[in-house]
Motif scaffolding. Structure first.
Motif, PDB file in Angstrom:
ATOM      1  N   VAL A 107      17.715 -12.035   7.698  1.00 22.30           N
ATOM      2  CA  VAL A 107      16.538 -11.472   8.665  1.00 22.30           C
ATOM      3  C   VAL A 107      15.679 -10.566   8.001  1.00 22.30           C
ATOM      4  O   VAL A 107      14.333 -10.926   8.268  1.00 22.30           O
ATOM      5  CB  VAL A 107      17.099 -11.143   9.722  1.00 22.30           C
ATOM      6  CG1 VAL A 107      16.119 -10.624  10.894  1.00 22.30           C
ATOM      7  CG2 VAL A 107      17.863 -12.366  10.724  1.00 22.30           C
TER       8      VAL A 107
ATOM      9  N   MET B 272       3.834 -18.497  15.221  1.00 20.05           N
ATOM     10  CA  MET B 272       4.997 -19.049  15.379  1.00 20.05           C
ATOM     11  C   MET B 272       5.373 -20.367  15.895  1.00 20.05           C
ATOM     12  O   MET B 272       6.570 -20.897  16.209  1.00 20.05           O
ATOM     13  CB  MET B 272       6.066 -17.971  16.269  1.00 20.05           C
ATOM     14  CG  MET B 272       6.279 -16.596  15.536  1.00 20.05           C
ATOM     15  SD  MET B 272       6.865 -16.923  14.016  1.00 20.05           S
ATOM     16  CE  MET B 272       8.464 -17.397  14.084  1.00 20.05           C
TER      17      MET B 272
ATOM     18  N   TRP C  99       5.757 -19.732  11.592  1.00 17.82           N
ATOM     19  CA  TRP C  99       6.985 -20.498  11.823  1.00 17.82           C
ATOM     20  C   TRP C  99       7.809 -21.078  10.707  1.00 17.82           C
ATOM     21  O   TRP C  99       8.879 -20.970  10.941  1.00 17.82           O
ATOM     22  CB  TRP C  99       6.282 -21.546  12.861  1.00 17.82           C
ATOM     23  CG  TRP C  99       5.615 -22.768  12.163  1.00 17.82           C
ATOM     24  CD1 TRP C  99       4.381 -22.544  11.886  1.00 17.82           C
ATOM     25  CD2 TRP C  99       6.035 -23.817  11.508  1.00 17.82           C
ATOM     26  NE1 TRP C  99       3.815 -23.982  11.116  1.00 17.82           N
ATOM     27  CE2 TRP C  99       4.927 -24.380  11.032  1.00 17.82           C
ATOM     28  CE3 TRP C  99       7.280 -24.248  11.371  1.00 17.82           C
ATOM     29  CZ2 TRP C  99       5.383 -25.686  10.161  1.00 17.82           C
ATOM     30  CZ3 TRP C  99       7.568 -25.551  10.627  1.00 17.82           C
ATOM     31  CH2 TRP C  99       6.466 -26.188  10.100  1.00 17.82           C
TER      32      TRP C  99
ATOM     33  N   MET D 183       7.304 -12.474   6.149  1.00 19.76           N
ATOM     34  CA  MET D 183       6.294 -12.813   7.048  1.00 19.76           C
ATOM     35  C   MET D 183       5.312 -11.308   6.877  1.00 19.76           C
ATOM     36  O   MET D 183       3.989 -11.661   7.225  1.00 19.76           O
ATOM     37  CB  MET D 183       7.035 -12.413   8.544  1.00 19.76           C
ATOM     38  CG  MET D 183       7.822 -13.656   8.694  1.00 19.76           C
ATOM     39  SD  MET D 183       8.212 -13.685  10.595  1.00 19.76           S
ATOM     40  CE  MET D 183       9.160 -15.157  10.672  1.00 19.76           C
TER      41      MET D 183
ATOM     42  N   GLY E 212      10.168 -18.481   9.844  1.00 17.10           N
ATOM     43  CA  GLY E 212      11.042 -18.480  10.820  1.00 17.10           C
ATOM     44  C   GLY E 212      12.098 -19.684  10.943  1.00 17.10           C
ATOM     45  O   GLY E 212      13.429 -19.204  11.017  1.00 17.10           O
TER      46      GLY E 212
END
Length: 407
Positions: free
Chosen positions: A238, A184, A41, A245, A44
């Motif tokens: 992204v 996440m 997370w 990740m 993110g």
């Protein structure tokens, strides 16, 4: 049709290459080894933060056709404050980038040395690692080519291969989708807060804002191209975040009990991936090092030339001397026997001070109607930007406290 599609792709891969360096690989690996998927997370959140800041910096560059340093000259009226701001940026970026450059070169060498070792030679008090020197020469060759197009194409190629290496590594360990979803969900504990800071801080890089605002001018000249700028920024950040990740996932799945360097990840993954682990991780780390070894001197040189009002033409003497200075300092630092982690700590201190100041300036500038006109921030963007600035302030404070041993 081909020409229209080419407009969608600009300096974004260089921005992704800049923040996926050996430091990112090491931090993400340690996050996976120590906390499994629990901190996905944080990456993110870092993706969202980076997109907002990079889009703002790129929009400023496109609208004004100037980088951030010329805009500081232009918009800060009080001479004392203007010169202090420029001096602070100059010191933080040059010293920080030289420290990062040493870490980039040393980290790239760790990956390459999984394949072969060139050894080292002694020169005066320096022990020069020949692999470090080779990476430095490759970076210097690309930067001295005098072509942003060649640099962009070379780094885009390497970023694609690097992304494939790390993404395939993550896919081959077959992570549980349910566990990924759980990762996440934000969880903050006393034992993971420093890793959260490191994960976000390794993605939100101050010098990328200077780099991006300057490079968009090389690719796009009209405000009509804003949609292309935004697409390029969004896609690249992204992609970079997803690769980070993937490194966390690979680290979590490995059998390594501890990771003193990112190359240990390959050994940890051998039970899952066999001998292929060495090639995937080794190449990924090498590519991360060499791409960041190109972007750090480039960004630093744009800052130096902007501070003194010199031409930022990559073929010009001011840019070449500045590139040589930062790359040379990086090689010297890497040859002094200082561990890359120690070097990156120095850079973290510089960035911890600079990031909230610079992000605040970018948000202020992108709201000036006299500069941005109808392309200034909307109320919604300002709400997001305020949240981002608070995150960068927290990161800055925690980074400085960590370096000073207060955490």
């Amino acid at each position: 049709m081909k020409r229209e599609w080419s407009k969608y792709f600009g300096p974004g891969p260089l921005i992704a290459a800049a923040f996926i360096g050996p430091g990112t690989v090491t931090v993400c690996t340690l996050a996976g080894v120590n906390f499994g998927y629990d901190l996905l997370w944080a990456l993110g959140l870092s993706i969202i933060t980076t997109i907002i800041l990079q889009e703002s910096a790129a929009r400023i560059g496109l609208v004004t056709q100037l980088g951030l340093i010329p805009n500081i000259h232009r918009t800060i009226q009080k001479a004392g404050l203007r010169y202090f701001s420029i001096f602070l940026v100059l010191m933080a970026i040059v010293l920080g980038n030289a420290a990062y450059e040493a870490g980039n070169i040393s980290g790239g060498s760790l990956g390459a040395e999984l394949f072969f070792d060139l050894g080292s030679i002694r020169f005066l008090q320096l022990e020069i690692n020949l692999m470090n020197l080779s990476i430095g020469i490759i970076a210097l060759f690309l930067l001295y080519s005098g072509s942003y197009k060649l640099i962009t194409r070379a780094l885009t190629f390497l970023v694609i291969l690097m992304s494939m290496a790390f993404l395939l590594s993550a896919m081959m360990v077959r992570p549980s989708v349910l566990d990924l979803i759980k990762g996440m969900v934000p969880t903050i504990k006393t034992d993971n807060i420093l890793t959260i800071v490191a994960l976000i801080g390794t993605t939100v890089v101050p010098y990328n804002l200077f780099l991006h605002s300057s490079l968009v001018i090389e690719k796009w000249k009209s405000i009509k191209d804003l949609k292309f700028v935004r697409f390029d920024t969004f896609l690249s950040v992204v992609l970079g975040g997803v690769v980070s990740m993937a490194i966390v996932i690979a680290g979590a799945a490995g059998s390594a009990l501890e990771v003193s360097s990112a190359s240990d990840l390959a050994k940890g993954l051998e039970p899952l991936m066999g001998s292929m682990a060495k090639y995937f991780i080794g190449f990924g780390l090498f590519a991360a090092g060499i791409t960041s070894a190109v972007t750090a001197p480039l960004a630093g040189s744009l800052v130096i030339t902007g501070c003194f009002g010199w031409t930022s033409n990559i073929s010009g003497k001011p840019m070449r001397w500045s590139i040589g200075l930062i790359l040379g300092l990086g090689l010297i630092f890497a040859s002094l026997g200082i561990r890359p982690v120690q070097l990156i700590t120095i850079a973290q201190l510089a960035n911890g001070i600079l990031l909230p100041l610079l992000s605040g300036y970018v948000i202020w500038l992108v709201n000036k109607k006299s500069i941005m006109g109808e392309f200034k921030n909307t109320i919604f963007m300002n709400v997001l930007s305020l949240m981002v600035w608070l995150i960068t302030l927290l990161l800055g404070v925690l980074s400085v406290m960590k370096v000073l041993g207060l955490l």
